[in-house]
Design a protein around this motif. Structure first.
Motif, PDB file in Angstrom:
ATOM      1  N   LEU A 171     118.807  67.524  55.025  1.00 22.15           N
ATOM      2  CA  LEU A 171     118.019  66.711  55.948  1.00 22.15           C
ATOM      3  C   LEU A 171     116.604  66.473  55.419  1.00 22.15           C
ATOM      4  N   GLU A 172     116.002  67.493  54.829  1.00 24.61           N
ATOM      5  CA  GLU A 172     114.650  67.321  54.286  1.00 24.61           C
ATOM      6  C   GLU A 172     114.644  66.321  53.133  1.00 24.61           C
ATOM      7  N   THR A 173     115.631  66.415  52.258  1.00 22.83           N
ATOM      8  CA  THR A 173     115.697  65.475  51.125  1.00 22.83           C
ATOM      9  C   THR A 173     115.976  64.058  51.612  1.00 22.83           C
ATOM     10  N   THR A 176     122.814  73.194  51.593  1.00 24.29           N
ATOM     11  CA  THR A 176     122.575  73.617  52.973  1.00 24.29           C
ATOM     12  C   THR A 176     122.147  72.431  53.823  1.00 24.29           C
ATOM     13  N   LYS A 177     122.304  72.575  55.100  1.00 26.99           N
ATOM     14  CA  LYS A 177     121.974  71.490  56.014  1.00 26.99           C
ATOM     15  C   LYS A 177     120.476  71.185  56.001  1.00 26.99           C
ATOM     16  N   ARG A 178     119.646  72.232  55.931  1.00 23.53           N
ATOM     17  CA  ARG A 178     118.200  72.037  55.911  1.00 23.53           C
ATOM     18  C   ARG A 178     117.774  71.260  54.666  1.00 23.53           C
ATOM     19  N   GLU A 179     118.283  71.665  53.506  1.00 25.76           N
ATOM     20  CA  GLU A 179     117.923  70.957  52.266  1.00 25.76           C
ATOM     21  C   GLU A 179     118.373  69.510  52.322  1.00 25.76           C
ATOM     22  N   ASN A 185     115.091  66.596  43.989  1.00 25.94           N
ATOM     23  CA  ASN A 185     116.145  67.121  44.848  1.00 25.94           C
ATOM     24  C   ASN A 185     117.394  66.251  44.885  1.00 25.94           C
ATOM     25  N   GLU A 229     115.197  62.764  54.472  1.00 21.20           N
ATOM     26  CA  GLU A 229     113.969  62.252  55.098  1.00 21.20           C
ATOM     27  C   GLU A 229     112.989  61.764  54.045  1.00 21.20           C
TER      28      GLU A 229
END
Length: 638
Positions: free
Chosen positions: A594-596, A589-592, A531, A598
């Motif tokens: 933050l998950e990456t 995107t914001k979700r991608e 990612n 983390e």
């Protein structure tokens, strides 16, 4: 082409063979004209001689009408006159046809007659005065008629419309109608002079009436001068003539034949639109040599031009079909006007597509040949100016076809427009700001933007204000002038790459080897992470744009690709040795993001642990160089 297979090829071959091998006899539609051509060969007559012949026919008709005899001869003369009027349109339209009129001779003759008229008035010779006036008026009629013919030939081009032809004819018709028909001082003439004067006056009135009839007929058939309608009607006439050899073409079945013919025309043009498009683009490639562009780029450019050309062929097919159905009459002006608007829109689309493809390639080639000091931004500015000019001209042409007076619209933008502009300056400012935002393409609906402390997703771009949905789900209505005058930060305009930047602090107990190993492991982890962006990934459409603009712009920055990775020893802090980690996430995107982020932090924690390093935290160490003499080291008291 493959979609239609052998059926399409068969239809095309049959149509070609039909037009090539059909017998070329005269059909039933031109019998009157052919009979006229049998009686007199007009091929070798000039237009002036043709007008003289029309005047003679009108004079004979006048004499027959006065005597009220020989009804058959009168009908024959009326038919002959109508056929001659029809012939004039073709003769005037043919620029190779000799006018046979000398404007200089006409001018000199008029000067002579004017001088003779002055002498006649001085001598008070009423008979000579009337004859000189009639001669001058005769010369004026010829001058007005042939000046009209000359203007029709000069001012009508392929793009002319019926209204333009009417505007050219109308002044001449008004001038002819205003010419005098009666003369004074006829009572003082002798009986013989009066008889001769009446004859000359009758000939003058006959010539004036003939000229008015001719110009009126040209005005009624102004559409026949329009090149598009002329070509279409000629093709329909020839086709119906050829069909008359195979089918019983008559009034009872002409409508059915026209419907079938219109459907065949539509089918041929629509089935072979791609072939016609390829031919057009082939000739464009011959005219514009793109030496530095490859074949794949040519194909992509052709795809951009295929849609406007296909739309043009579709609209033109409908136009031809309607023209066939209305033949021999012209299409109503309203139908022609709407088709003209569609043609204008289609032409604007084609020109913009050609400008953004071929124009960009040509300017890029010029850039390569010029020196390196040439500003690349000028090319983008030129392309935008060309697009703007195309849109403005197209808009004005559309308004003209809708019946608006373009000159009045432009003039209204003067002093009257200034007063209105001052009264609604805020509304106008927002309107022009919206136009500028749309033209600049700063953001689109659905983009996440930040501007002047306002942050959110663009819901709608209106003509006066833009609606933005904020992160806390509130709705903001922002005037467009506010957005246009400030820095706009668009978070959505990127293909890949949201930045992760962090500083990892480890304790000063870390050795150099452990630090180097930690940096290498973090860098390796980022390169192998699925990612994390490591290189630019372009689609087929992006590759096409890159090929066009590779010498004009930095295409990574243009499309929004960021794939750099930096891991290095950044600084020696107060309480830690800081390692810089700077990279970009594939997702936007914001979700991608933050998950990456983390996942990267967890992996970095594991790497730091495996390298036997410890995270540092803010701390202070106090060092005492000397202790007081009365300090009790045992009890830590003074």
């Amino acid at each position: 082409m493959k979609k239609f297979g052998y059926l399409g090829y068969a239809i095309f071959i049959i149509c070609v063979c039909f037009f090539l091998f059909a017998k070329s006899n005269i059909g039933i539609l031109d019998t009157k004209t052919s009979d006229l051509n049998k009686s007199i060969s007009f091929k070798y007559l000039s237009i002036r001689e043709l007008f003289a012949y029309l005047n003679d026919v009108a004079w004979q008709l006048h004499l027959v009408s006065e005597n009220n005899n020989d009804f058959n001869k009168k009908e024959s003369l009326i038919t002959q006159k109508n056929d001659l009027l029809q012939l004039f349109i073709e003769e005037v339209r043919d620029k190779n046809k000799e006018l046979g009129f000398n404007f200089d001779d006409n001018k000199n003759d008029r000067m002579k007659q004017t001088m003779m008229l002055s002498d006649s008035k001085i001598q008070k010779d009423a008979y000579a005065t009337i004859n000189n006036e009639i001669a001058i008026y005769m010369l004026d009629i010829d001058y007005k008629i042939f000046t009209l013919f000359q203007n029709l030939r000069k001012q009508i081009d392929f793009f002319s419309q019926k209204q333009k032809v009417t505007d050219i004819i109308k002044p001449t018709l008004n001038d002819l109608n205003e010419m005098p028909k009666d003369f004074d001082n006829l009572d003082i003439l002798t009986k013989t002079q009066r008889k001769n004067a009446d004859l000359e006056i009758s000939r003058y009135r006959n010539r004036l009436s003939t000229a008015i009839d001719l110009v009126t007929y040209l005005e009624w058939h102004a559409g026949d001068f329009v090149p598009q309608d002329t070509i279409l009607h000629a093709m329909i006439r020839i086709t119906l003539q050829e069909l008359s050899h195979f089918l019983p073409v008559g009034h009872h079945n002409i409508l059915i034949i026209k419907i079938i013919l219109s459907l065949i025309c539509f089918l041929i043009l629509w089935v072979y639109r791609k072939l016609i498009t390829r031919i057009i683009i082939y000739f464009m490639n011959l005219a514009i040599h793109l030496t530095n562009q490859d074949k794949d780029l040519h194909e992509m450019m052709q795809k951009d031009l295929l849609r406007p050309i296909s739309l043009f062929l579709f609209v033109w097919s409908l136009h031809v079909c309607i023209g066939v159905l209305y033949y021999p009459e012209l299409q109503p002006d309203k139908i022609s006007s709407w088709f003209n608007i569609l043609y204008i829109i289609n032409a604007a689309w084609f020109l913009i597509a050609a400008t953004n493809s071929y124009g960009t390639a040509i300017l890029a080639n010029l850039l390569q040949k010029s020196n390196s000091d040439f500003r690349k931004e000028i090319i983008n500015l030129i392309l935008k100016l060309l697009d703007t000019m195309i849109l403005i001209v197209s808009g004005l042409l559309i308004l003209k076809n809708l019946g608006f007076n373009i000159s009045a619209i432009i003039a209204s933008l003067g002093l009257g427009g200034l007063a209105v502009a001052l009264a609604i300056k805020d509304t106008l400012a927002n309107f022009f700001a919206s136009v500028m935002l749309l033209f600049d393409n700063s953001f689109s609906q659905g983009d996440w933007v930040e501007c002047g402390g306002i942050e959110g997703v663009v819901v709608e771009i209106g003509l006066r204000r833009t609606t933005i949905r904020t992160a806390d789900n509130s709705l903001l209505f922002v005037p467009n002038s506010e957005l246009a005058g400030k820095v706009i930060q668009n978070w959505s305009r990127r293909k890949a790459g949201r930045r992760i930047k962090m500083s990892i602090g480890v304790t000063y107990s870390a050795t150099e080897d452990k630090l180097k190993k930690c940096i290498q492991e973090i860098n390796k982890m980022l390169l192998e992470h699925p990612n994390i962006a490591t290189k630019s990934k372009y689609g087929e459409e992006d590759k096409y744009k890159i090929a066009l603009k590779k010498d004009i712009i930095s295409y990574d920055d243009f499309f929004g690709y960021k794939s750099s990775i930096y891991v290095c020893l950044e600084s020696l802090g107060d309480s830690s040795i800081n390692i810089l980690v700077d990279c970009f996430v594939e997702g936007i995107t914001k979700r991608e993001f933050l998950e990456t982020k983390e996942d990267v932090i967890f992996k970095i924690m594991e790497i730091v642990k495996n390298c036997e390093l410890d995270f540092a935290f803010p701390s202070q160490s106090l060092y005492v160089e000397t202790l007081p003499k009365n300090f009790n080291t045992a009890n830590n008291t003074l």
